[in-house]
Design a protein around this motif. Structure first.
Motif, PDB file in Angstrom:
ATOM      1  N   ASN A   1       0.812  -1.215   0.000  1.00 50.57           N
ATOM      2  CA  ASN A   1       0.000   0.000   0.000  1.00 50.57           C
ATOM      3  C   ASN A   1       0.848   1.268   0.000  1.00 50.57           C
TER       4      ASN A   1
ATOM      5  N   GLN B   1       1.766   3.235  -2.297  1.00 50.05           N
ATOM      6  CA  GLN B   1       1.204   4.328  -3.086  1.00 50.05           C
ATOM      7  C   GLN B   1       0.208   5.126  -2.252  1.00 50.05           C
ATOM      8  N   SER B   2      -0.652   4.444  -1.528  1.00 55.38           N
ATOM      9  CA  SER B   2      -1.611   5.152  -0.683  1.00 55.38           C
ATOM     10  C   SER B   2      -0.921   5.845   0.480  1.00 55.38           C
ATOM     11  N   ILE B   3       0.194   5.296   0.941  1.00 52.53           N
ATOM     12  CA  ILE B   3       0.976   5.944   2.008  1.00 52.53           C
ATOM     13  C   ILE B   3       1.502   7.285   1.518  1.00 52.53           C
TER      14      ILE B   3
ATOM     15  N   THR C   1       0.297   9.103  -1.034  1.00 48.38           N
ATOM     16  CA  THR C   1      -0.841   9.995  -1.267  1.00 48.38           C
ATOM     17  C   THR C   1      -1.349  10.595   0.035  1.00 48.38           C
ATOM     18  N   SER C   2      -1.446   9.780   1.061  1.00 47.67           N
ATOM     19  CA  SER C   2      -1.920  10.262   2.361  1.00 47.67           C
ATOM     20  C   SER C   2      -0.987  11.320   2.935  1.00 47.67           C
ATOM     21  N   ALA C   3       0.328  11.085   2.820  1.00 50.39           N
ATOM     22  CA  ALA C   3       1.305  12.051   3.331  1.00 50.39           C
ATOM     23  C   ALA C   3       1.203  13.379   2.592  1.00 50.39           C
TER      24      ALA C   3
ATOM     25  N   ASP D   1      -1.416  14.521   1.011  1.00 49.56           N
ATOM     26  CA  ASP D   1      -2.695  15.147   1.353  1.00 49.56           C
ATOM     27  C   ASP D   1      -2.588  15.923   2.658  1.00 49.56           C
ATOM     28  N   GLU D   2      -1.807  15.404   3.595  1.00 47.50           N
ATOM     29  CA  GLU D   2      -1.591  16.111   4.857  1.00 47.50           C
ATOM     30  C   GLU D   2      -0.948  17.478   4.608  1.00 47.50           C
TER      31      GLU D   2
ATOM     32  N   HIS E   1       7.993   3.034   7.183  1.00 50.68           N
ATOM     33  CA  HIS E   1       7.399   1.809   6.655  1.00 50.68           C
ATOM     34  C   HIS E   1       8.465   0.867   6.086  1.00 50.68           C
TER      35      HIS E   1
ATOM     36  N   VAL F   1       8.036   9.378   6.124  1.00 44.80           N
ATOM     37  CA  VAL F   1       6.944   8.406   6.235  1.00 44.80           C
ATOM     38  C   VAL F   1       7.337   7.077   5.606  1.00 44.80           C
TER      39      VAL F   1
END
Length: 341
Positions: A58, A60-62, A64-66, A68-69, A192, A188
């Motif tokens: 995941n 890619q979503s990690i 994107t989430s970062a 977005d923050e 991970h 981030v």
């Protein structure tokens, strides 16, 4: 800031980096590591991230989430971001860690550069046509009037609240946000389990570990060619980065023509007017991309001689390109030599 010109410029930078890594991979067929590349859009520009194949599917979503923050804290094109709300009159930061960190670091770098870097320059950036509001036709009277709202010493952060001496003061984090985002995404990903990575956002770069050829990451510094189509471009130098960052600021592509006159985007926060010197680009290396981003901007305000002296006094690796007629002349500090390829 003219988003269209910026996006075109940054796409050119990304294409160059991509081609560079492809060429390196073809040179060396003994690659022992598998790397994955992802890209997308953020802050009105493009990001390009290369990581050693992560165990977390995941990732890619990690990423994107970062991002977005950061967008929710620092994007002036996001009406709901913390900085947008503060520019509209709110004062509370709601304890947003990204905004507060950027604000405090911006104040520190403003002091370090004697005001050559200043995030309160937003009203002046807008009136010159490089901000988040429609451009106007600037004149001396209007610039002088707006300068009453500009000055990093006129705004402070106390108990999660922004205090302004002048209610018209507005913040512009565009000269530091992309660098900070590079640092944060890398942070981030490292949490991970990714140890080898390169994060590039809008031309700002943070590199960790090694590339797929088991070498430090190689990054090219573009020639400052005024070509909005990006058909004519090359590099002036290549630096090797490992657990280090690079940011470049320049006004050779981010400009517009109005009434036959060229307007480039570097504005002196002390005067409110566009700078006039022959420094075309400034590339700064630092342990974190946020600092490199802000100092590169400050150097474009200071000009070549002051920038060289500033970098030497503070032991900062710097690479500068000036225009000399139809030619480019490169200068760099002694600290940069160990990174040059």
């Amino acid at each position: 800031m003219n988003k269209k010109n910026l996006v075109v410029t940054l796409i050119c930078f990304i294409v160059f980096i991509a081609c560079f890594f492809i060429a390196k991979k073809r040179e060396n067929t003994t690659t022992t590591k598998e790397y994955v590349t992802v890209q997308g859009a953020v802050f009105g520009t493009i990001y390009h991230i290369i990581v050693e194949q992560p165990t977390d599917s995941n990732f890619q979503s990690i990423i994107t989430s970062a991002l977005d923050e950061i967008d929710g804290a620092l994007s002036m094109f996001n009406d709901t971001s913390v900085i947008s709300k503060i520019n509209k009159g709110d004062s509370m930061t709601n304890g947003n860690k990204h905004f507060e960190h950027i604000f405090l670091e911006s104040q520190r770098i403003s002091q370090l550069t004697d005001g050559a870097f200043d995030i309160t320059v937003a009203p002046i950036v807008n009136i010159w046509g490089f901000g988040f509001e429609a451009s106007q036709q600037p004149d001396s009277v209007k610039v002088i009037e707006l300068m009453q709202t500009v000055g990093y010493d006129k705004v402070s952060l106390v108990d999660h609240k922004i205090r302004k001496e002048n209610p018209g003061t507005m913040l512009d984090a565009s000269a530091i946000a992309k660098g900070y985002a590079c640092d944060y995404v890398a942070e981030v990903l490292k949490k991970h389990g990714v140890t080898n990575l390169l994060v590039e956002i809008g031309g700002e770069v943070h590199a960790e570990g090694i590339n797929s050829q088991n070498e430090p990451w190689k990054i090219g510094i573009n020639k400052p060619v005024e070509d909005s189509t990006c058909r004519n471009h090359g590099i002036e130098g290549v630096v090797a980065l490992q657990n280090f960052s690079l940011a470049t600021s320049g006004n050779y592509r981010n400009f517009y023509i109005k009434d036959g006159k060229k307007y480039a985007h570097t504005i002196n926060p002390k005067t409110g007017f566009l700078v006039e010197h022959n420094l075309l680009s400034a590339t700064i290396l630092a342990s974190d991309c946020m600092t490199a981003d802000a100092i590169a901007t400050a150097c474009m305000v200071m000009g070549l001689e002051k920038s060289l002296q500033f970098c030497r006094d503070n032991h900062i690796p710097g690479f500068f390109i000036i225009g000399d007629g139809d030619n480019f002349v490169c200068h760099h500090t002694e600290e940069l030599e160990k990174y040059l390829q």
